[in-house]
Design an enzyme around this catalytic site. Structure first.
Site, short mmCIF file in Angstrom:
data_model
loop_
_atom_site.label_atom_id
_atom_site.label_comp_id
_atom_site.label_asym_id
_atom_site.label_seq_id
_atom_site.Cartn_x
_atom_site.Cartn_y
_atom_site.Cartn_z
N GLU A 293 43.14 35.44 45.76
CA GLU A 293 43.61 36.82 45.81
C GLU A 293 42.45 37.80 45.89
OE1 GLU A 293 46.23 34.91 42.48
OE2 GLU A 293 44.29 34.52 43.43
N HIS B 203 38.61 33.93 43.29
CA HIS B 203 39.98 33.46 43.43
C HIS B 203 40.49 33.89 44.80
CE1 HIS B 203 40.98 33.17 38.83
NE2 HIS B 203 39.81 32.63 39.14
N CYS C 209 46.49 35.38 37.92
CA CYS C 209 45.94 35.49 36.57
C CYS C 209 45.75 36.97 36.23
CB CYS C 209 44.61 34.74 36.49
SG CYS C 209 43.27 35.53 37.43
N CYS D 76 43.30 38.82 38.64
CA CYS D 76 43.88 39.07 39.95
C CYS D 76 45.01 40.10 39.87
CB CYS D 76 44.36 37.77 40.58
SG CYS D 76 42.98 36.67 40.98
#
Length: 150
Positions: free
Chosen positions: A54, A52, A82, A85
């Site tokens: 992040e 992801h 999420c 993260c």
């Protein structure tokens, strides 16, 4: 010196991710007026469900700074993080979290598990939701709409 628009840079990372066929999410980690790390989603490209935006930005910043704690950094991300993260943000001790669009299905800040409100959360950043929210939401909506059309 004029402060850079870090959310605009995160949106540019999200647009680049969309151009690669990735879900358009971008992230920028900044210290004062300096970008320390930036990334867009690369889960498909890297065949890595943890890639992801992040996570990639946190990994890059940690390597650049030779530090697991990023206490003086602020994270700008186009979509509500999420659970995975949010956990990484907490463990990295990121100072502030600025995010764009809320994520009713996968978000974990104001939606879902509300990770930072959990009594087992070790660190909670200052949280600023809704930054460039309409731009971030529009990018996501157009991306998924294009995939549903024949």
């Amino acid at each position: 010196m004029k402060r850079p628009d870090f959310m605009a840079l995160a949106l540019a990372e999200a647009e680049a991710a969309a151009a690669r066929g990735e879900v358009p999410v971008g992230a920028v980690l900044a210290s004062e007026n300096t970008v320390v790390a930036s990334a867009g989603n690369r889960t498909r490209e890297l065949n890595d469900p943890t890639a992801h935006a992040e996570m990639l930005a946190i990994r890059e910043a940690s390597q650049k700074l030779s530090a697991e704690r990023l206490t003086d950094l602020d994270l700008y991300v186009t979509l509500e993080p999420c659970t995975m993260c949010a956990g990484a943000i907490s463990f990295a001790r990121i100072r502030r979290l600025y995010y764009g669009a809320a994520d009713e299905k996968g978000g974990a800040v104001v939606n879902g598990v509300r990770f930072f409100a959990s009594p087992t959360c070790h660190h909670t950043p200052d949280i600023y939701p809704g930054i460039a929210e309409s731009d971030a939401a529009k990018l996501l909506k157009e991306f998924f709409q294009a995939r549903r059309e024949p």
